[in-house]
Design an enzyme around this catalytic site. Structure first.
Site, PDB file in Angstrom:
ATOM      1  CB  CYS A 136      -8.541   1.073   9.988  1.00 24.47           C
ATOM      2  SG  CYS A 136      -7.641   1.446   8.453  1.00 24.47           S
ATOM      3  CG  ASP A 205      -0.235  -0.110   9.621  1.00 29.56           C
ATOM      4  OD1 ASP A 205      -1.358   0.037  10.136  1.00 29.56           O
ATOM      5  OD2 ASP A 205      -0.030  -0.147   8.399  1.00 29.56           O
TER       6      ASP A 205
HETATM    7  C1  RUB Z   1      -4.438   0.307   7.358  1.00 35.30           C
HETATM    8  C2  RUB Z   1      -4.420  -0.071   8.796  1.00 35.30           C
HETATM    9  C3  RUB Z   1      -4.704  -1.511   9.131  1.00 35.30           C
HETATM   10  C4  RUB Z   1      -3.382  -2.265   9.254  1.00 35.30           C
HETATM   11  C5  RUB Z   1      -3.581  -3.766   9.362  1.00 35.30           C
HETATM   12  O1  RUB Z   1      -3.939   1.615   7.153  1.00 35.30           O
HETATM   13  O2  RUB Z   1      -4.110   0.709   9.665  1.00 35.30           O
HETATM   14  O3  RUB Z   1      -5.377  -1.604  10.357  1.00 35.30           O
HETATM   15  O4  RUB Z   1      -2.563  -2.008   8.138  1.00 35.30           O
HETATM   16  O5  RUB Z   1      -4.174  -4.234   8.172  1.00 35.30           O
HETATM   17  P1  RUB Z   1      -3.862   2.212   5.639  1.00 35.30           P
HETATM   18  P2  RUB Z   1      -3.991  -5.752   7.688  1.00 35.30           P
HETATM   19  O6  RUB Z   1      -5.229   2.126   5.077  1.00 35.30           O
HETATM   20  O7  RUB Z   1      -3.372   3.613   5.824  1.00 35.30           O
HETATM   21  O8  RUB Z   1      -2.869   1.345   4.894  1.00 35.30           O
HETATM   22  O9  RUB Z   1      -4.467  -6.612   8.834  1.00 35.30           O
HETATM   23  O10 RUB Z   1      -4.859  -5.861   6.476  1.00 35.30           O
HETATM   24  O11 RUB Z   1      -2.559  -5.970   7.383  1.00 35.30           O
END
Ligand code: RUB
Length: 337
Positions: A136, A205
């Protein structure tokens, strides 16, 4: 309270979070704080008595966008708890607005700083020559890889595409821009390449009280493959991604998104007799995670409860009190019956 309209800019932020123009748990949290700040600044000609319910109304609109990332709820409660605590001392709308604006700015600053600190702390766990795999698009995970690279460590990264929304492409491009050697792979290639990987590094998340990590769908399968191949599995998560309500046993809601993200609208008619599901996140149990890298330091997942006690002790006490009251009133209802 008379119906108060919400500023267009705040509605736009809520819509952008919902349709994922703003995405990633950290960015979502900062956008929510900014939404509260704008709403406070735009509150015109209203009475002080109504300001709190107006802000709670705005908070509900922002909360109603995506259910899984606890960072969204924690950012909102960071700001609104400060307003709530001082409500008996505030004498004017301007004073109340200032509290919201200051708290929102403080949260945003804290959050940006936390990602940088995670980059610094996490980079110490990356060695020269490491092959990493990420899933991701996580700013916290990217901060670690970029920091390690800027320290002169020669790293290679596998980035999964991350179906169905392909956030892995954003990661791959960002790493390549930073000068890191990156290879984009289909999600299904994870087990095949795992034998070349030294460390898996993902974001979060939500982190639950038992150390389970909720992250983009597919994360838990990667953790399984890593465990099988004896590869370390690291999570990068700011402390506002730890969920206080999981301490009282609440489960994290897993967002299910529109099936049209799996099968495009132009094809969907051909699939009229096919069920399509689009869960956006999954749960990786603590046994599959080696460490969680936070801005407060590196912890084993089993120590998540300690972070929660330190950061959210006040909120947890409230939740426990509420839960006990609910239980008591249930018991009363049963006895009365
Ligand atoms: C994004 C996702 C990321 C986390 C952490 O999911 O799963 O790995 O949110 O991201 P989506 P960060 O694209 O569905 O929002 O470290 O940038 O907070």
């Amino acid at each position: 309270m008379a119906k108060v309209s919400i500023p267009d800019e705040v509605t736009a932020i809520a819509n952008d979070i919902k349709n994922m123009k703003i995405r990633g748990a950290g960015k979502i949290a900062r956008a929510a704080a900014k939404g509260l700040l704008i709403a406070a600044n735009e509150y015109k000609n209203g009475m002080l008595e109504n300001f709190l319910s107006y802000m709670n109304h705005v908070a509900d609109i922002l909360k109603n966008t995506r259910p899984t990332a606890v960072s969204l709820f924690n950012a909102i409660s960071y700001v609104l708890s400060r307003l709530e605590k001082s409500k008996n001392y505030i004498k004017s709308v301007d004073e109340a607005k200032l509290i919201v604006v200051r708290a929102a700015n403080m949260f945003i600053e804290y959050s940006l700083n936390a990602v940088e600190i995670i980059g610094e702390i996490g980079s110490k766990r990356i060695s020269n020559g490491d092959v990493l795999l990420t899933h991701c698009n996580s700013s916290a995970a990217i901060a670690i890889m970029q920091k390690a690279h800027s320290q002169g460590k020669n790293i290679k990264v596998y980035a999964t595409e991350t179906r169905p929304k392909f956030q892995g492409h954003i990661t791959a491009r960002a790493l390549a821009r930073a000068g890191i050697e990156v290879t984009l792979i289909p999600d299904t290639a994870v087990r095949l390449v795992m034998r070349e990987v030294d460390k898996v590094l993902v974001g979060a998340d939500t982190v639950a009280a038992n150390g389970a990590v909720i992250n983009k769908i597919g994360t838990s399968v990667i953790a399984l493959a890593a465990k099988e191949a004896n590869v370390n599995f690291f999570v990068a998560a700011e402390t506002y991604k730890f969920s206080p309500t999981t301490v009282i046993g609440e489960l994290v809601v897993i967002e299910e998104r529109d099936p049209k993200e799996v099968v495009p609208e132009s094809y969907i008619r051909k699939y009229s007799s096919v069920n399509i599901r689009n869960p956006a996140f999954d749960v990786t149990p603590p046994e599959y995670i080696d460490v969680i890298i936070t801005e407060r330091g590196i912890i084993p997942p089993q120590a998540a409860i300690l972070i929660l006690e330190e950061e959210y002790g006040w909120a947890i006490e409230d939740y426990i009190l509420q839960a006990t009251r609910a239980l008591e009133s249930d018991e009363e209802a049963v006895t009365t019956w």
